[in-house]
Design a protein around this motif. Structure first.
Motif, short mmCIF file in Angstrom:
data_model
loop_
_atom_site.label_atom_id
_atom_site.label_comp_id
_atom_site.label_asym_id
_atom_site.label_seq_id
_atom_site.Cartn_x
_atom_site.Cartn_y
_atom_site.Cartn_z
N ALA A 43 -1.04 -3.45 -12.86
CA ALA A 43 -1.30 -1.98 -13.40
C ALA A 43 -2.71 -1.49 -13.44
CB ALA A 43 -0.78 -1.85 -14.63
N ASP A 44 -3.57 -2.27 -13.66
CA ASP A 44 -5.04 -2.08 -13.38
C ASP A 44 -5.90 -2.48 -12.14
OD1 ASP A 44 -5.07 -0.70 -16.11
OD2 ASP A 44 -5.23 -2.54 -16.89
N ALA A 45 -4.90 -2.82 -11.27
CA ALA A 45 -5.67 -3.44 -9.87
C ALA A 45 -6.42 -2.45 -9.33
CB ALA A 45 -4.22 -3.92 -8.99
N GLN A 46 -7.38 -2.84 -8.54
CA GLN A 46 -8.34 -1.98 -7.66
C GLN A 46 -7.55 -1.77 -6.53
OE1 GLN A 46 -11.09 -0.90 -10.00
NE2 GLN A 46 -12.05 -1.03 -8.20
N TYR A 47 -8.00 -0.41 -6.12
CA TYR A 47 -7.35 -0.11 -4.81
C TYR A 47 -8.54 0.24 -3.87
CZ TYR A 47 -2.40 0.08 -6.24
OH TYR A 47 -1.25 -0.23 -6.80
N GLN A 68 -9.21 2.31 -9.55
CA GLN A 68 -8.09 2.11 -10.10
C GLN A 68 -7.18 3.09 -10.05
OE1 GLN A 68 -9.78 1.03 -13.98
NE2 GLN A 68 -8.74 -1.12 -13.86
N ALA A 69 -6.25 3.33 -8.63
CA ALA A 69 -5.85 4.43 -8.26
C ALA A 69 -4.63 4.66 -9.54
CB ALA A 69 -4.87 3.99 -6.94
N LEU A 70 -3.79 3.92 -9.95
CA LEU A 70 -2.91 4.11 -10.82
C LEU A 70 -3.47 4.73 -12.31
CD1 LEU A 70 -0.64 0.91 -10.42
CD2 LEU A 70 -0.57 3.18 -8.89
N SER A 71 -4.64 4.52 -12.36
CA SER A 71 -5.23 5.27 -13.67
C SER A 71 -5.68 6.62 -13.39
CB SER A 71 -6.52 4.32 -14.22
OG SER A 71 -5.72 3.13 -14.64
N GLU A 72 -5.57 7.02 -12.04
CA GLU A 72 -6.09 8.42 -11.50
C GLU A 72 -7.67 8.57 -11.97
OE1 GLU A 72 -2.88 10.78 -13.11
OE2 GLU A 72 -1.75 10.38 -10.95
N GLY A 96 0.91 -1.23 -0.17
CA GLY A 96 -0.11 0.03 -0.01
C GLY A 96 0.89 1.13 0.09
N TYR A 97 0.12 2.27 -0.24
CA TYR A 97 0.75 3.81 -0.10
C TYR A 97 0.07 4.55 0.93
CZ TYR A 97 2.25 1.78 -4.86
OH TYR A 97 2.49 1.24 -5.96
N LYS A 98 0.99 5.49 1.36
CA LYS A 98 0.61 6.56 2.33
C LYS A 98 0.65 7.64 1.08
CE LYS A 98 2.33 5.68 6.78
NZ LYS A 98 2.94 6.28 8.04
N ILE A 99 -0.43 8.37 0.60
CA ILE A 99 -0.65 9.20 -0.63
C ILE A 99 -0.93 10.54 0.09
CG2 ILE A 99 -1.25 7.39 -2.01
CD1 ILE A 99 -4.06 8.24 -2.03
N ASP A 100 -0.47 11.68 -0.77
CA ASP A 100 -0.66 12.99 -0.64
C ASP A 100 -2.14 13.39 -0.78
OD1 ASP A 100 0.99 15.84 -0.64
OD2 ASP A 100 -0.77 15.87 -2.20
N LEU A 101 -2.74 14.03 0.23
CA LEU A 101 -4.02 14.45 0.32
C LEU A 101 -4.50 15.46 -0.96
CD1 LEU A 101 -6.86 14.26 1.59
CD2 LEU A 101 -6.33 16.01 2.86
N ASP A 102 -3.54 16.67 -0.92
CA ASP A 102 -3.77 17.70 -1.61
C ASP A 102 -3.70 16.86 -3.26
OD1 ASP A 102 -3.91 19.31 0.14
OD2 ASP A 102 -1.88 20.05 0.13
N GLU A 143 -5.09 -6.96 -5.73
CA GLU A 143 -4.81 -7.68 -7.04
C GLU A 143 -5.71 -8.59 -7.31
OE1 GLU A 143 -0.07 -8.72 -7.52
OE2 GLU A 143 -1.03 -9.28 -5.53
N ASP A 144 -6.20 -8.55 -8.89
CA ASP A 144 -7.15 -9.47 -9.25
C ASP A 144 -6.81 -10.53 -10.27
OD1 ASP A 144 -6.73 -7.74 -11.31
OD2 ASP A 144 -8.64 -7.01 -11.77
N ASN A 145 -5.47 -10.32 -10.41
CA ASN A 145 -4.60 -11.36 -11.30
C ASN A 145 -3.20 -11.64 -10.74
OD1 ASN A 145 -2.65 -9.85 -13.23
ND2 ASN A 145 -4.59 -8.43 -13.05
#
Length: 265
Positions: A255-259, A218-222, A171-177, A248-250
């Protein structure tokens, strides 16, 4: 009733191979009690059968033959009992490890099925989370994900973590802004410990227990909906912690994993 039995007869009666009996004899564990001077044939006395039965019974506990030899030759229960107590402790430890392995398997099943329930897609929802323990590494703006993964892999391989168990969720700690700008900007990349690690506090981080506001994307797809976030936090305090948990779903491409985005309230 017969008093002496050939090696073949003994093996057949007790369900032991003749090779095993000959090996017991070779290592001086138990030898045939009688040898015919005329024929050279060797025989076991009936009274030796209980020794053979005890040897096999002790073997069923995983006790080495060398230890069994010492015990049998001593003829003393006082020597046997410490071995049995040690085997009991070994078995209890194995049971504990097996129970932990079962928990890990159940956790991994849940990991792959959690997002498949489909109840919370495109919705905000709340969950309660207990305190979690992680190993994390820093991330840098616009850095490739591969660099983060390499950095975390190197951290996991340090000597301090050799005896520590991890669970395979990242997982990631991500920037709120950045989140409110529809931008995926990781501040830290992390992996879970199985439980609270028995390590110096400087060697791990803690994700606090509490109520988390969540949504799936899909977080990586923003491609998440920032309007629902803006509306929810319009008159609320700005949260201090946002996590992006990968599901992960596979087994090939993430890259297209659900988050699940988790925002500590």
């Amino acid at each position: 009733m017969k008093k002496k039995y050939t090696i073949g007869e003994t093996a057949a009666l007790l369900g032991i191979s003749t090779q095993t009996l000959r090996y017991y004899d070779k290592i001086c564990l138990l030898s045939p009690g009688f040898t015919d001077e005329n024929t050279g044939y060797r025989y076991y006395y009936y009274q030796q059968f209980h020794f053979l039965d005890r040897i096999r019974y002790l073997q069923s506990f995983g006790m080495p033959l060398e230890d069994i030899r010492k015990i049998i030759h001593s003829g003393s229960v006082d020597l046997l009992l410490p071995y049995l107590r040690k085997k009991r402790e070994d078995a209890l430890q194995e049971l504990k490890e097996m129970e932990e392995r079962i928990k890990d398997i159940e956790w991994y099943i849940d990991y792959f099925t959690y997002m498949n329930k489909g109840e919370n897609i495109d919705n905000l929802y709340k969950i309660q989370k207990e305190e979690r323990y992680i190993l994390s590494v820093p991330c840098y703006y616009k850095e490739q994900l591969a660099q983060m993964e390499i950095r975390l892999a190197a951290a996991k391989s340090k000597n301090e973590y050799t005896q520590t168990k991890f669970r395979r969720q990242y997982g990631y700690k991500i920037d709120l802004d950045a989140l409110f700008k529809k931008e995926f900007y990781p501040r830290e990349y992390f992996v879970y410990f199985r439980g609270k690690p028995d390590l110096d506090r400087t060697l791990y981080d803690v994700i606090p227990a509490g109520e988390y506001l969540c949504f799936q994307t899909q977080a990586l797809s923003e491609n998440w909906d920032i309007n629902m976030l803006t509306k929810y936090f319009e008159h609320k305090p700005k949260p201090k912690l946002v996590l992006a948990m990968e599901f992960e779903d596979n087994l090939v491409d993430y890259a297209d994993a659900q988050y699940e985005i988790q925002i500590l309230l």
